[in-house]
Enzyme design. Structure first.
Site, PDB file in Angstrom:
ATOM      1  N   ASP A 109       0.855  -1.187   0.000  1.00 55.80           N
ATOM      2  CA  ASP A 109       0.000   0.000   0.000  1.00 55.80           C
ATOM      3  C   ASP A 109       0.888   1.232   0.000  1.00 55.80           C
ATOM      4  O   ASP A 109       1.989   1.206   0.555  1.00 55.80           O
ATOM      5  CB  ASP A 109      -0.904   0.011   1.233  1.00 55.80           C
ATOM      6  CG  ASP A 109      -1.989  -1.054   1.181  1.00 55.80           C
ATOM      7  OD1 ASP A 109      -2.463  -1.370   0.072  1.00 55.80           O
ATOM      8  OD2 ASP A 109      -2.365  -1.565   2.246  1.00 55.80           O
ATOM      9  N   ASP A 122      -7.115  -1.224  -4.529  1.00 51.40           N
ATOM     10  CA  ASP A 122      -8.148  -0.803  -3.575  1.00 51.40           C
ATOM     11  C   ASP A 122      -9.059   0.250  -4.200  1.00 51.40           C
ATOM     12  O   ASP A 122     -10.278   0.197  -4.055  1.00 51.40           O
ATOM     13  CB  ASP A 122      -7.512  -0.227  -2.306  1.00 51.40           C
ATOM     14  CG  ASP A 122      -6.702  -1.246  -1.534  1.00 51.40           C
ATOM     15  OD1 ASP A 122      -7.020  -2.448  -1.605  1.00 51.40           O
ATOM     16  OD2 ASP A 122      -5.737  -0.826  -0.865  1.00 51.40           O
TER      17      ASP A 122
END
Length: 145
Positions: A109, A122
Site C-alpha cells: 500500500d 483498492d
C-alpha cells in the site's frame, strides 16, 4: 471485451505501481509525487490493517470472488457496458491484491488518503463497487417505470 480490458488494465497498473514502490521506496518512507503524498507500507491483513497475518485467506477469497463474478457474467443476467466496467474494476482489483497476498503474504500500500493507506487495486475495487451500485439503482429504476 470491455470487462477483460478493464480487468487487465487494472491488474497491470496495480502490479506495476506496486513493483515501482517496492523497488524504489524504503518501508515507511514518505514522499510526494505530483502533489500526492505516498508512504510505502506492507499489509498482511485487510483494509485498515485488520486481521493481520491472514493474507492467504484474503487471497483465497479473492480467487473465489473472481470465480463468482465469472459465473454471473456467464449466466448473462447482468449485461451492458456499466456492469462490464464495474466487474472489470472489481475483478482487476481483487486479482491485483490477490497476487500480492498469495505471492508475498502481504499487500503493498502507498497512497495516503483519509482513512488509511491504499493502493490502485483498492481504488479500483471502490470504483467497481460504486459502478455496481449505480447499475443496480438504474436497473431497479427502469423496472419501476
Amino acid at each position: 471485451m470491455l470487462f477483460y480490458v478493464m480487468a487487465i488494465l487494472v491488474i497491470v497498473m496495480d502490479q506495476l505501481s506496486k513493483y515501482l514502490i517496492r523497488a524504489n521506496i524504503h518501508m515507511n518512507e514518505t514522499f510526494t509525487l505530483w502533489g500526492i503524498q505516498l508512504t510505502h507500507i506492507e499489509n498482511s491483513g485487510m483494509a485498515g490493517g485488520l486481521f493481520q497475518g491472514y493474507a492467504w485467506l484474503f487471497g483465497v477469497l479473492a480467487v473465489v470472488f473472481v470465480i463468482c463474478v465469472l459465473y454471473f457474467r456467464r449466466t448473462g443476467e447482468m449485461k451492458g457496458a456499466l456492469i462490464d466496467c464495474s466487474f472489470g474494476f472489481l475483478v482487476g482489483g481483487a486479482i491485483g491484491n490477490g497476487i500480492d497476498r498469495l505471492l508475498f503474504g502481504q499487500v503493498t500500500d502507498f497512497i495516503i488518503r483519509s482513512g488509511g493507506i491504499l493502493n490502485l487495486a483498492d481504488h479500483a475495487i471502490e470504483i467497481g463497487g460504486l459502478l455496481l451500485i449505480i447499475y443496480v439503482v438504474v436497473r431497479w429504476w427502469k423496472s419501476k417505470h
